[in-house]
Design a protein around this motif. Structure first.
Motif, PDB file in Angstrom:
ATOM      1  N   ILE A  60       0.746  -1.130   0.121  1.00 17.46           N
ATOM      2  CA  ILE A  60       0.043   0.050   0.249  1.00 17.46           C
ATOM      3  C   ILE A  60       1.163   1.101   0.272  1.00 17.46           C
ATOM      4  O   ILE A  60       1.732   1.441   0.867  1.00 17.46           O
ATOM      5  N   LEU A  61       0.824   1.911  -1.154  1.00 14.11           N
ATOM      6  CA  LEU A  61       1.429   3.390  -0.985  1.00 14.11           C
ATOM      7  C   LEU A  61       0.689   4.503  -0.359  1.00 14.11           C
ATOM      8  O   LEU A  61      -0.524   4.560  -0.766  1.00 14.11           O
ATOM      9  N   GLU A  62       0.954   5.046   0.622  1.00 12.86           N
ATOM     10  CA  GLU A  62       0.313   5.858   1.432  1.00 12.86           C
ATOM     11  C   GLU A  62       0.800   7.246   1.051  1.00 12.86           C
ATOM     12  O   GLU A  62       1.881   7.671   1.544  1.00 12.86           O
ATOM     13  N   PHE A  63      -0.041   8.330   0.599  1.00 12.46           N
ATOM     14  CA  PHE A  63       0.543   9.443   0.206  1.00 12.46           C
ATOM     15  C   PHE A  63      -0.134  10.723   0.856  1.00 12.46           C
ATOM     16  O   PHE A  63      -1.195  10.643   1.433  1.00 12.46           O
ATOM     17  N   ARG A  64       0.710  11.891   1.055  1.00 18.41           N
ATOM     18  CA  ARG A  64       0.147  12.834   1.681  1.00 18.41           C
ATOM     19  C   ARG A  64       1.091  14.024   0.885  1.00 18.41           C
ATOM     20  O   ARG A  64       2.177  13.862   0.721  1.00 18.41           O
ATOM     21  N   SER A  65       0.432  15.175   0.883  1.00 22.46           N
ATOM     22  CA  SER A  65       1.222  16.526   0.606  1.00 22.46           C
ATOM     23  C   SER A  65       1.374  17.393   1.708  1.00 22.46           C
ATOM     24  O   SER A  65       0.567  17.517   2.337  1.00 22.46           O
ATOM     25  N   GLU A  66       2.622  17.932   1.668  1.00 23.89           N
ATOM     26  CA  GLU A  66       2.787  18.929   2.624  1.00 23.89           C
ATOM     27  C   GLU A  66       2.581  20.236   2.297  1.00 23.89           C
ATOM     28  O   GLU A  66       2.505  21.253   3.132  1.00 23.89           O
ATOM     29  N   ASP A  67       2.184  20.500   0.938  1.00 21.32           N
ATOM     30  CA  ASP A  67       1.571  21.831   0.482  1.00 21.32           C
ATOM     31  C   ASP A  67       0.482  21.852  -0.489  1.00 21.32           C
ATOM     32  O   ASP A  67      -0.451  21.993   0.009  1.00 21.32           O
ATOM     33  N   VAL A  68       0.932  21.897  -1.671  1.00 21.84           N
ATOM     34  CA  VAL A  68      -0.308  21.652  -2.448  1.00 21.84           C
ATOM     35  C   VAL A  68      -0.781  20.509  -3.053  1.00 21.84           C
ATOM     36  O   VAL A  68      -0.047  19.512  -2.688  1.00 21.84           O
TER      37      VAL A  68
END
Ligand SMILES: [Cu+2]
Length: 124
Positions: A60-68
């Motif tokens: 499972i690739l789990e993504f989150r963005s720190e900005d946009v």
């Protein structure tokens, strides 16, 4: 009592429903023991930007963005997702071929968007 023909129809419908539920469950990211790899996106990089996966092993690739809002697109794996600042996005991947696969940001995120990329190495 139901006529035999009607019984057969009911059994067939029940079997079909069971198969459809099975397919639906299989398509969901497993909340099980599949390893989770966290990838953070921020202008204009992925952290980490190199990931090693095993052939035929689901992750499972789990993504989150720190900005946009960013994108994650790995065309050779046939997967893509948006990466959002306020929400975790999960993508289940099962690589089927050994080799190197590039991924890139496909949501315009600023000046160096075109350089935002990473590499997945699939090993046996
Ligand atoms: Cu971008």
């Amino acid at each position: 009592m139901l006529p035999t023909k009607r019984k057969v129809q009911l059994i067939a419908a029940a079997a079909l429903a069971a198969m459809m539920i099975g397919a639906y469950v299989a398509a969901q990211p497993a909340a099980t023991d599949e390893p989770v790899i966290k990838i953070t996106a921020r202008k204009f990089e992925y952290i980490p930007h190199e990931v090693t996966l095993r052939k035929d092993v689901a992750v499972i690739l789990e993504f989150r963005s720190e900005d946009v809002i960013m994108g994650f697109n790995a065309p050779d794996l046939g997967v893509r997702t948006d990466i959002l600042p306020d929400k975790t996005t999960r993508l289940r991947v099962v690589p089927t071929k050994v080799g190197k696969v590039e991924f890139l940001c496909d949501v315009f995120c600023g000046l160096l968007h075109e350089e935002m990329a990473g590499l997945i190495t699939v090993v046996d």
